[in-house]
Motif scaffolding. Structure first.
Motif, PDB file in Angstrom:
ATOM      1  N   LEU A   1       2.398  -3.898  16.697  1.00 33.51           N
ATOM      2  CA  LEU A   1       0.604  -2.756  16.181  1.00 33.51           C
ATOM      3  C   LEU A   1      -0.169  -3.907  16.032  1.00 33.51           C
ATOM      4  CD1 LEU A   1       2.271  -0.497  13.877  1.00 33.51           C
ATOM      5  CD2 LEU A   1       1.942   0.161  16.396  1.00 33.51           C
ATOM      6  N   GLN A   2      -1.104  -3.875  16.813  1.00 39.32           N
ATOM      7  CA  GLN A   2      -2.628  -4.377  17.079  1.00 39.32           C
ATOM      8  C   GLN A   2      -3.708  -3.126  16.667  1.00 39.32           C
ATOM      9  OE1 GLN A   2      -4.461  -5.276  20.439  1.00 39.32           O
ATOM     10  NE2 GLN A   2      -6.198  -6.489  20.412  1.00 39.32           N
ATOM     11  N   TYR A   3      -4.167  -4.127  15.493  1.00 40.77           N
ATOM     12  CA  TYR A   3      -5.232  -3.249  14.775  1.00 40.77           C
ATOM     13  C   TYR A   3      -6.553  -3.351  15.141  1.00 40.77           C
ATOM     14  CZ  TYR A   3      -9.129  -2.469  10.782  1.00 40.77           C
ATOM     15  OH  TYR A   3      -9.620  -2.025  10.218  1.00 40.77           O
ATOM     16  N   ILE A   4      -6.902  -1.753  15.363  1.00 43.29           N
ATOM     17  CA  ILE A   4      -8.174  -1.636  15.801  1.00 43.29           C
ATOM     18  C   ILE A   4      -9.244  -1.313  14.892  1.00 43.29           C
ATOM     19  CG2 ILE A   4      -9.998  -0.864  17.681  1.00 43.29           C
ATOM     20  CD1 ILE A   4      -6.843  -1.897  19.842  1.00 43.29           C
ATOM     21  N   GLN A   5     -10.881  -1.184  14.895  1.00 43.74           N
ATOM     22  CA  GLN A   5     -11.501  -0.761  14.214  1.00 43.74           C
ATOM     23  C   GLN A   5     -12.787   0.189  15.547  1.00 43.74           C
ATOM     24  OE1 GLN A   5     -13.061  -2.099  10.651  1.00 43.74           O
ATOM     25  NE2 GLN A   5     -13.190   0.347  10.129  1.00 43.74           N
ATOM     26  N   GLY A   6     -13.435   1.752  15.152  1.00 46.04           N
ATOM     27  CA  GLY A   6     -14.278   1.972  16.253  1.00 46.04           C
ATOM     28  C   GLY A   6     -13.857   2.116  17.218  1.00 46.04           C
ATOM     29  N   GLY A   7     -14.392   3.442  17.939  1.00 43.77           N
ATOM     30  CA  GLY A   7     -14.265   3.975  19.292  1.00 43.77           C
ATOM     31  C   GLY A   7     -13.982   5.341  19.384  1.00 43.77           C
ATOM     32  N   ILE A   8     -13.348   5.539  17.943  1.00 45.48           N
ATOM     33  CA  ILE A   8     -13.409   7.245  17.546  1.00 45.48           C
ATOM     34  C   ILE A   8     -13.618   7.521  16.695  1.00 45.48           C
ATOM     35  CG2 ILE A   8     -11.181   8.610  18.321  1.00 45.48           C
ATOM     36  CD1 ILE A   8      -8.958   6.537  19.324  1.00 45.48           C
ATOM     37  N   GLY A   9     -14.716   7.761  16.300  1.00 52.16           N
ATOM     38  CA  GLY A   9     -15.249   8.347  15.131  1.00 52.16           C
ATOM     39  C   GLY A   9     -16.257   6.648  14.032  1.00 52.16           C
TER      40      GLY A   9
ATOM     41  N   PHE B   1       0.692  -0.971  -0.069  1.00 53.45           N
ATOM     42  CA  PHE B   1       0.092  -0.317  -0.167  1.00 53.45           C
ATOM     43  C   PHE B   1       0.946   1.395   0.012  1.00 53.45           C
ATOM     44  CE2 PHE B   1      -2.055  -3.362   2.547  1.00 53.45           C
ATOM     45  CZ  PHE B   1      -3.297  -3.703   1.848  1.00 53.45           C
ATOM     46  N   MET B   2       1.167   1.421  -1.449  1.00 53.37           N
ATOM     47  CA  MET B   2       1.591   3.005  -1.168  1.00 53.37           C
ATOM     48  C   MET B   2       0.959   4.524  -0.346  1.00 53.37           C
ATOM     49  SD  MET B   2       4.385   4.387  -2.092  1.00 53.37           S
ATOM     50  CE  MET B   2       5.033   5.626  -2.058  1.00 53.37           C
TER      51      MET B   2
ATOM     52  N   VAL C   1      -7.055   1.804   0.131  1.00 57.57           N
ATOM     53  CA  VAL C   1      -6.979   0.216   0.483  1.00 57.57           C
ATOM     54  C   VAL C   1      -6.442  -0.009   1.109  1.00 57.57           C
ATOM     55  CG1 VAL C   1      -7.894   0.044  -2.187  1.00 57.57           C
ATOM     56  CG2 VAL C   1      -5.608  -1.113  -1.228  1.00 57.57           C
ATOM     57  N   GLY C   2      -6.472   0.656   2.248  1.00 56.96           N
ATOM     58  CA  GLY C   2      -4.781  -0.162   3.195  1.00 56.96           C
ATOM     59  C   GLY C   2      -3.841   0.442   4.008  1.00 56.96           C
ATOM     60  N   VAL C   3      -3.281   0.020   4.896  1.00 59.79           N
ATOM     61  CA  VAL C   3      -1.980   0.665   5.459  1.00 59.79           C
ATOM     62  C   VAL C   3      -0.602   0.436   5.523  1.00 59.79           C
ATOM     63  CG1 VAL C   3      -1.625   1.881   7.851  1.00 59.79           C
ATOM     64  CG2 VAL C   3      -3.743   2.212   7.265  1.00 59.79           C
ATOM     65  N   THR C   4       0.039   0.414   5.309  1.00 60.52           N
ATOM     66  CA  THR C   4       1.300  -0.044   5.304  1.00 60.52           C
ATOM     67  C   THR C   4       2.205   1.008   6.240  1.00 60.52           C
ATOM     68  OG1 THR C   4       1.462  -1.369   3.245  1.00 60.52           O
ATOM     69  CG2 THR C   4       3.997  -0.104   3.938  1.00 60.52           C
ATOM     70  N   PHE C   5       3.344   0.704   7.441  1.00 58.64           N
ATOM     71  CA  PHE C   5       3.686   0.628   8.444  1.00 58.64           C
ATOM     72  C   PHE C   5       5.627   0.681   7.540  1.00 58.64           C
ATOM     73  CE2 PHE C   5       0.486   0.384  10.745  1.00 58.64           C
ATOM     74  CZ  PHE C   5       0.400   1.248  11.376  1.00 58.64           C
ATOM     75  N   MET C   6       6.760   1.500   7.769  1.00 55.96           N
ATOM     76  CA  MET C   6       7.825   1.083   7.045  1.00 55.96           C
ATOM     77  C   MET C   6       8.882   1.301   8.242  1.00 55.96           C
ATOM     78  SD  MET C   6       7.892   0.014   4.104  1.00 55.96           S
ATOM     79  CE  MET C   6       9.437   0.531   3.287  1.00 55.96           C
ATOM     80  N   ARG C   7       9.098   0.946   9.112  1.00 59.57           N
ATOM     81  CA  ARG C   7       9.531  -0.437   9.796  1.00 59.57           C
ATOM     82  C   ARG C   7      10.921   0.598  10.120  1.00 59.57           C
ATOM     83  NH1 ARG C   7       8.332  -3.663  14.422  1.00 59.57           N
ATOM     84  NH2 ARG C   7       9.290  -5.020  13.365  1.00 59.57           N
ATOM     85  N   ALA C   8      11.741   1.532  10.840  1.00 56.98           N
ATOM     86  CA  ALA C   8      13.283   1.473   9.886  1.00 56.98           C
ATOM     87  C   ALA C   8      13.942   0.758  11.553  1.00 56.98           C
ATOM     88  CB  ALA C   8      14.497   2.904  10.868  1.00 56.98           C
ATOM     89  N   ASN C   9      15.524   1.219  10.594  1.00 55.93           N
ATOM     90  CA  ASN C   9      15.943  -0.568  11.188  1.00 55.93           C
ATOM     91  C   ASN C   9      16.669   0.597  12.641  1.00 55.93           C
ATOM     92  OD1 ASN C   9      18.870   0.685   9.873  1.00 55.93           O
ATOM     93  ND2 ASN C   9      18.529  -1.222   9.099  1.00 55.93           N
ATOM     94  N   SER C  10      18.223  -0.167  13.111  1.00 58.15           N
ATOM     95  CA  SER C  10      18.177   0.599  13.941  1.00 58.15           C
ATOM     96  C   SER C  10      19.574   1.476  13.861  1.00 58.15           C
ATOM     97  CB  SER C  10      19.318  -0.766  15.362  1.00 58.15           C
ATOM     98  OG  SER C  10      20.405  -1.685  14.210  1.00 58.15           O
TER      99      SER C  10
ATOM    100  N   GLU D   1      -6.446  -5.066   6.401  1.00 55.33           N
ATOM    101  CA  GLU D   1      -7.462  -4.774   6.585  1.00 55.33           C
ATOM    102  C   GLU D   1      -7.606  -3.679   5.343  1.00 55.33           C
ATOM    103  OE1 GLU D   1      -6.240  -6.021  10.281  1.00 55.33           O
ATOM    104  OE2 GLU D   1      -4.906  -4.900   8.503  1.00 55.33           O
ATOM    105  N   TYR D   2      -9.190  -4.179   5.493  1.00 53.40           N
ATOM    106  CA  TYR D   2      -9.226  -2.349   3.874  1.00 53.40           C
ATOM    107  C   TYR D   2      -9.710  -1.031   4.968  1.00 53.40           C
ATOM    108  CZ  TYR D   2     -12.160   0.063   1.220  1.00 53.40           C
ATOM    109  OH  TYR D   2     -12.930   1.271   1.052  1.00 53.40           O
ATOM    110  N   VAL D   3      -8.574  -0.564   4.716  1.00 49.54           N
ATOM    111  CA  VAL D   3      -8.660   0.832   5.085  1.00 49.54           C
ATOM    112  C   VAL D   3      -8.524   1.591   4.270  1.00 49.54           C
ATOM    113  CG1 VAL D   3      -7.842   1.971   6.584  1.00 49.54           C
ATOM    114  CG2 VAL D   3      -7.373   0.213   6.785  1.00 49.54           C
ATOM    115  N   PHE D   4     -10.180   2.532   3.930  1.00 49.70           N
ATOM    116  CA  PHE D   4      -9.509   3.550   2.764  1.00 49.70           C
ATOM    117  C   PHE D   4      -9.144   4.944   3.201  1.00 49.70           C
ATOM    118  CE2 PHE D   4     -11.781   5.850  -1.390  1.00 49.70           C
ATOM    119  CZ  PHE D   4     -10.936   6.737  -0.639  1.00 49.70           C
ATOM    120  N   SER D   5      -7.829   4.673   3.604  1.00 52.84           N
ATOM    121  CA  SER D   5      -6.605   6.104   4.141  1.00 52.84           C
ATOM    122  C   SER D   5      -7.285   7.722   3.733  1.00 52.84           C
ATOM    123  CB  SER D   5      -5.569   5.346   4.446  1.00 52.84           C
ATOM    124  OG  SER D   5      -5.103   4.109   5.078  1.00 52.84           O
TER     125      SER D   5
END
Length: 672
Positions: free
Chosen positions: A302-310, A216-217, A241-250, A262-266
């Protein structure tokens, strides 16, 4: 419709069948009037980009315009015949092959149509290019000539400069990526991250970090924050359509992709510590469903959660911004909504953080519930009274126009748009961000049409037109004045004689970036505040450093940082025109000394009543309060142990006890 001069009775106008050419060099000459454009086919893609939303065009069509007199020009596709279309244009001066941005726009018209107003001078040639960033379909446009209005003398100017290593990609940021607190120029693409690292002392060093094609770009938004706490910022890509995290190394030399199924129209994305456990979480606005967030377990998982804030089932969530509007020490959430039509998903929402991961919708009781069509809001303390106000920036006039909302300090807001300058502001945009661009001590707003709305210091604003659009913002030459990056061009702020302070924060108990911290500075101006935020405006990632202008002031009494953990650090009398690093817990107010129990003052900071206790009071010959320059501002009765300081201006002071031998003991305190 904004353009009434030539668009009234549009069905009866003779539309000029003028067709542009495919290159700048063969641009078709036009005059004022209405024109049509067929499919955009030319491969001479406009550069540099003068409108919002970066690169991404493949084709364009070109016109040239040479006025016979000085004019103020309105250029627009905001016409009835274009309803439902999406256009973008760029306006240049200079010569083909060496063009300089003069104006440009993407979405300042109704819907996704374009509008810009700019001045032109007789005999100069201006090149106009429409590109296919969003659509190659044909459209009509209008060029109107109006009496020339002399541009306001700007409080600052910008000088364009190219990044030393040309980068191209889908999305841009200006943020520190290697932990040295200098803002870097970041470009992300599907298979690489390109960073122009800012060098201490000036210039850049380039690094290109290749990686496998991400799932997901960052087509909609980009956020940065160090969610695993290794000293190098990670990235969040918001995609349709989704979310990508890019985690830096040390070492910051490689990145690991983490993409959920998960489908997320970000839309807007942010890093924020949602549960205040000291670890950065992430939040993403969902366009068509309830919002989503990602809770950090402390190990970088990171744990994905939907709902509760909007939770509106139709979404409509566009521009999230986290800020402490009620000054209770935690971050609240405002969501700019842009569903449009009859859906209730278009109504803006304010959520109060009640702690423990509980967020309460206070949109109605706070008076922030509104249906103005907006993609972003700009929050800052526009009158320096210690409370965050809001500019809700309209992206079109479909459901009203800009709203300037004043924080009353009691959890409610008042609409003070009328007479503020925002009621007469006809430029619209999906991006609205607030910074002190001229360092006068009052925060301004960059929005649509290349205009900065400069804060006059009295809750009114004045527009000044620049040849820039929105892009990521930071200090890319470390001179204390904020610059704007648009693609590969940096519009360097030329500055003025005003003084400044930059505050960098490093959390220990709180998250390493200090995201969610409140930074306050005190001086002759009283008090200024900033919240450290990841993700402002709609699309870009801006600097994480707290930037303050202080105008002509030459002394800063103190800096206070209020951390998400509850720790408070105070640094007294920092130098002006410099950068200060505040590490959580290294400058706390309750530092012990031999006389601490002999003389205690609290609360500190204090708003109204200061209480003093301790054995030294029994020996007191004189009690008084001075400012940090030694000027006595208050004498105190010897038998007093509560002191009304409500009339003192905000700032840092010394409470002094002097005994009969002339010896003194001082305690510093902050008056809010």
């Amino acid at each position: 419709m904004k353009n009434t001069l030539l668009t009234i009775g549009i069905g009866f106008l003779l539309i000029a069948q003028t067709y542009a050419q495919t290159t700048c060099a063969t641009a078709t000459a036009i005059t004022a009037g209405q024109h049509t454009e067929d499919t955009l086919l030319g491969t001479d893609v406009p550069a540099p980009v003068c409108a919002q939303n970066g690169s991404g065009a493949d084709n364009a069509e070109w016109y040239s315009y040479t006025p016979t007199n000085d004019y103020t020009i309105n250029l627009s596709t905001d016409l009835t015949v274009n309803n439902g279309l999406d256009t973008r244009f760029h306006v240049y001066t200079g010569t083909c092959g060496s063009l300089v941005c003069h104006a440009g726009d993407d979405d300042s018209g109704s819907g996704f149509l374009s509008y810009a107003s700019f001045t032109v001078l007789a005999g100069n040639t201006y090149y106009i290019a429409f590109d296919d960033r969003w659509s190659a379909r044909g459209f009509g446009f209008i060029l109107e000539e109006h009496p020339y209005v002399e541009p306001t003398t700007p409080p600052i100017t910008f000088t364009p400069g190219s990044l030393p290593t040309t980068t191209s990609g889908a999305h841009y940021a200006v943020v520190d990526m290697n932990g040295d607190f200098l803002d870097d120029a970041v470009t992300v693409d599907e298979d690489k991250i390109q960073i122009n690292y800012q060098n201490a002392g000036g210039g850049f060093s380039y690094a290109e970090i290749q990686h496998d094609t991400v799932e997901f770009m960052a087509t909609w938004s980009l956020a940065a924050g160090d969610f695993d706490g290794n000293g190098y910022n990670d990235l969040l890509y918001g995609n349709g359509v989704g979310v990508t995290f890019m985690r830096a190394n040390s070492t910051g030399t490689d990145y690991q992709e983490i993409s959920g199924s998960e489908y997320v129209f970000s839309q807007r994305s942010n890093f924020i510590d949602l549960n205040n456990d000291g670890h950065l979480d992430a939040f993403v606005c969902h366009d068509v469903d309830p919002n989503v967030y990602y809770i950090n377990d402390g190990n970088g998982n990171l744990q994905y959660i939907q709902g509760g804030i909007g939770d509106h089932p139709q979404g409509g969530n566009y521009g999230s911004i986290w800020t402490d509007y009620d000054n209770d020490g935690d971050q609240d959430l405002f969501i700019a909504k842009c569903r449009g039509g009859q859906s209730t998903a278009k109504i803006n929402e304010l959520f109060r953080n009640d702690g423990g991961g509980v967020f309460t919708d206070v949109s109605v009781q706070s008076n922030m519930r509104d249906s103005v069509q907006t993609w972003s809001s700009a929050w800052n303390d526009y009158d320096n009274d210690g409370f965050m106000d809001a500019l809700v920036g309209a992206s079109s006039t479909t459901d009203g126009t800009h709203k300037f909302m004043y924080n009353n300090g009691d959890g409610t807001f008042s609409d003070i748009t009328a007479g503020s300058g925002w009621d007469a502001h006809g430029q619209y945009s999906i991006e609205h961000v607030s910074y002190d661009f001229d360092n006068d001590g009052y925060t301004d707003v960059l929005g649509g049409g290349g205009e900065i709305m400069f804060n006059n210091g009295d809750l009114t604003f004045s527009p000044v037109e620049y040849n820039i659009s929105n892009g990521p913002i930071g200090d890319l030459n470390d001179d204390g004045f904020l610059d704007v990056r648009i693609g590969n061009t940096v519009y360097y702020n030329d500055g003025n004689d005003n003084n400044w302070l930059k505050v960098n924060v490093q959390g220990t108990q709180s998250n390493l970036n200090g995201i969610g911290a409140r930074v306050e500075i005190y001086g002759a101006w009283g008090k200024q505040i900033r919240d450290v935020r990841s993700g402002v405006g709609f699309r870009y990632m801006n600097s994480l450093n707290a930037h303050f202008g202080i105008g002509e002031a030459t002394v800063i009494d103190s800096i206070m940082v209020k951390w998400p953990s509850g720790v408070e650090d105070v640094i007294y009398e920092p130098d002006t025109n410099t950068t200060v690093l505040v590490v959580e817990g290294e400058h706390t107010l309750n530092i012990a000394n031999n006389d601490l129990n002999a003389l205690r003052i609290f609360p500190n900071p204090v708003k109204d009543v200061l209480t003093v206790e301790g054995s030294l009071l029994k020996q007191a010959n004189l009690l008084y309060i001075t400012d940090l320059q030694g000027k006595k501002v208050m004498n105190i009765a010897n038998d007093a142990n509560t002191i009304d300081v409500s009339q003192l201006p905000a700032g840092a002071y010394l409470f002094t006890v002097k005994n009969s031998e002339g010896k003194t003991t001082d305690r510093k305190f902050i008056k809010q």
